[in-house]
Design a protein around this motif. Structure first.
Motif, PDB file in Angstrom:
ATOM      1  N   LEU A 148      57.218 -37.756  66.094  1.00 38.10           N
ATOM      2  CA  LEU A 148      56.746 -38.401  67.312  1.00 38.10           C
ATOM      3  C   LEU A 148      56.267 -39.823  66.977  1.00 38.10           C
ATOM      4  N   HIS A 149      56.569 -40.771  67.843  1.00 39.07           N
ATOM      5  CA  HIS A 149      56.091 -42.140  67.650  1.00 39.07           C
ATOM      6  C   HIS A 149      55.289 -42.602  68.869  1.00 39.07           C
ATOM      7  N   PRO A 150      53.983 -42.774  68.700  1.00 37.85           N
ATOM      8  CA  PRO A 150      53.177 -43.340  69.786  1.00 37.85           C
ATOM      9  C   PRO A 150      53.318 -44.860  69.778  1.00 37.85           C
TER      10      PRO A 150
ATOM     11  N   HIS B   3      54.106 -51.837  68.003  1.00 36.45           N
ATOM     12  CA  HIS B   3      54.286 -51.023  66.802  1.00 36.45           C
ATOM     13  C   HIS B   3      54.019 -49.562  67.078  1.00 36.45           C
ATOM     14  N   CYS B   4      54.374 -48.752  66.085  1.00 42.70           N
ATOM     15  CA  CYS B   4      54.045 -47.332  66.162  1.00 42.70           C
ATOM     16  C   CYS B   4      52.591 -47.161  65.759  1.00 42.70           C
ATOM     17  N   HIS B   5      51.849 -46.343  66.524  1.00 40.23           N
ATOM     18  CA  HIS B   5      50.435 -46.123  66.220  1.00 40.23           C
ATOM     19  C   HIS B   5      50.187 -44.867  65.397  1.00 40.23           C
TER      20      HIS B   5
ATOM     21  N   GLU C 281      50.397 -44.450  59.459  1.00 36.72           N
ATOM     22  CA  GLU C 281      51.229 -44.563  58.255  1.00 36.72           C
ATOM     23  C   GLU C 281      52.595 -45.179  58.601  1.00 36.72           C
ATOM     24  N   HIS C 282      53.076 -44.956  59.803  1.00 34.88           N
ATOM     25  CA  HIS C 282      54.341 -45.576  60.210  1.00 34.88           C
ATOM     26  C   HIS C 282      54.150 -47.079  60.413  1.00 34.88           C
ATOM     27  N   GLY C 283      53.101 -47.449  61.116  1.00 39.34           N
ATOM     28  CA  GLY C 283      52.839 -48.870  61.363  1.00 39.34           C
ATOM     29  C   GLY C 283      52.638 -49.634  60.065  1.00 39.34           C
TER      30      GLY C 283
END
Ligand SMILES: [Cu+2]
Length: 493
Positions: free
Chosen positions: A419-421, A474-476, A479-481
């Motif tokens: 999932l990407h917030p 960005h992704c929240h 770790e992805h951001g």
């Protein structure tokens, strides 16, 4: 004390494979606090089963963050002074947890602001590494937004100027220095920023002690009570303990009356699906960017990282002595309970009520100028990174230049298995369409973050107002951001 170690410069494919093994127990300890060197690491899960465990739920009362007082107020501007520094929190009863905190506390002090009255927050960096502050959900000029490359050096300070020229909303402030947010937010650099306005006040919503911010975050602990962090670039961090306002699965005494509960998901990467008791109805009145048009009845309330949702909960439906647990339907056994509401007598002179009918009218947006598709993918090449449209963050590159005052349609397309917030700085958007079904009425207000499920495409319509300048989206999942899942836009006149 230095519970922080900057991330390793090179993130190799081998590290990535080791960290994507899946099970929590297999996570390696890259980035663990320096204070742990030589100590045996025991997860909180092991301790949880013991008698008198500090992890036992519902043992402590919900803490309420102190409100920050202005150091002075002049010409309609409130001026605040904040130190970004190390501190010690007592999160597990009887244990000391080193943190980073605004004013040295976790979560940081709450800032209450009023529409039409500007605030200046002087942030002094007393840490040994770069820091900065992003007002998440705020309409803020680019130079004050907390762009990931605009940092405050150790020993330096910066006066963040917040116009507060937007509708009442539950915002939050947090560190945004690039590449480190997973650690700095985990170790405590976040706080609530509550913006009020007249429209909201006319609605007779619950106020003061009946208007309660609830900051949710999952953590793990070492045997000495310090936070345990393990980097997992794929899944993001998952803790085995839920903290609300910095307390382990607390209890809150509530009177038999209406409460306004403002939820913020400040977890690194965990999503929640909140249920009151066995699924009692609650009324959602607001999302990230403020009030919805009308209250929306819900029995299940999804909350992805960085999202906020405001609920009216009527405790008059329960007898005194009732204990109602707010559950997370997505939780594991130790993260299923979030908080317990213990109903006590009182609340006889109730005046607040659930608004009947329309609370506001959402602005009509200009027709979109462009349509863009952003694919959300993981690149497992030599430098493992998450990407948007095949690109990782490059601060020297502008990825999109929308015109001030216009709107566009942005499709977040997620072929990955996470999932990407997705979050847009400095502006708000509306959710137009979801490939997986209809847009829930609770998501039809102003938003700044939206969870995009694996396999899903979510179309949003950002409105590029009110400022020109450079911002990021960005992704929240932190770790992805940090691992590059961020692009840059410049709003041009
Ligand atoms: Cu992501």
């Amino acid at each position: 004390m230095n519970p922080f170690r900057p991330p390793a410069d090179a993130w190799s494919r081998r590290d990535f494979m080791r960290n994507s093994m899946g099970s929590f127990a297999l996570l390696c300890t890259i980035g663990a606090p320096a204070t742990l060197k030589g100590k045996k690491v025991v997860t909180s899960a092991a301790r949880r089963a013991q008698a008198g465990s500090p992890f036992a739920p519902f043992q402590v009362d919900l803490p309420i963050m102190p409100e920050l007082s202005p150091v002075r107020s002049e010409h309609g501007v409130d001026v605040y002074d904040v130190d970004i520094r190390e501190g010690i929190a007592e999160i597990l009863p009887g244990f000391q947890t080193p943190i980073y905190g605004y004013e040295g506390i976790y979560p940081g002090p709450t800032i209450r602001a009023r529409k039409g009255r500007a605030a200046i927050v002087r942030q002094s960096n007393r840490l040994t590494f770069d820091s900065n502050v992003h007002l998440h959900g705020g309409y803020v000029p680019a130079a004050h937004d907390g762009h990931p490359m605009d940092v405050i050096k150790p020993g330096a300070r910066f006066d963040y100027s917040y116009p507060n020229d937007q509708d009442a909303a539950f915002l939050w402030y947090h560190d945004h220095a690039h590449g480190r947010t997973a650690r700095t937010l985990y170790y405590g650099l976040l706080g609530a920023y509550i913006l009020h306005d007249e429209r909201e006040e006319r609605l007779d919503l619950p106020r003061d002690e009946y208007d309660v911010p609830l900051i949710l975050a999952d953590h793990a602990f070492n045997r000495d009570g310090s936070f345990r962090y393990a980097e997992n670039v794929d899944l993001g961090f998952r803790g085995d303990t839920i903290l609300v306002n910095g307390a382990v699965t607390p209890r809150m005494r509530v009177e038999r009356r209406l409460y306004r509960l403002r939820f913020l998901n400040a977890s690194n990467a965990r999503s929640y699906d909140l249920r009151l008791g066995q699924g009692r109805e609650v009324m959602q009145i607001a999302s990230d960017g403020g009030l919805l048009e009308r209250p929306v009845a819900r029995t299940s309330v999804p909350l992805h990282p960085a999202e906020r949702i405001e609920l009216l909960v009527d405790f008059r439906q329960f007898r005194p002595g009732s204990e109602i647990v707010l559950q997370n339907a997505l939780g594991e056994p130790s993260t299923k309970s979030v908080i317990r509401f213990d109903v006590v007598r009182g609340g006889g002179s109730e005046e607040a009520r659930v608004p009947r009918g329309r609370m506001r009218t959402l602005e009509r947006l200009p027709a979109p100028n462009e349509s863009r598709r952003w694919d959300l993918t993981l690149d497992t090449g030599t430098a493992v990174q998450w990407q948007i449209a095949g690109r990782g963050f490059d601060p020297t590159r502008i990825d999109v230049r929308p015109r001030l005052g216009t709107t566009e349609l942005w499709q977040w397309h997620n072929p990955s298995n996470r999932l990407h917030p997705m979050h847009l700085h400095g502006m708000l958007f509306r959710v137009v369409e979801r490939s997986t079904g209809v847009v829930h009425p609770g998501d039809r207000g102003w938003k700044d973050t939206i969870g995009v499920q694996p396999g899903e495409t979510v179309t949003v319509q950002p409105w590029f107002v009110p400022y020109t300048g450079k911002y990021v989206f960005h992704c929240h999942a932190l770790e992805h951001g940090d691992k590059a899942m961020m692009l840059q836009l410049e709003v041009v006149a």
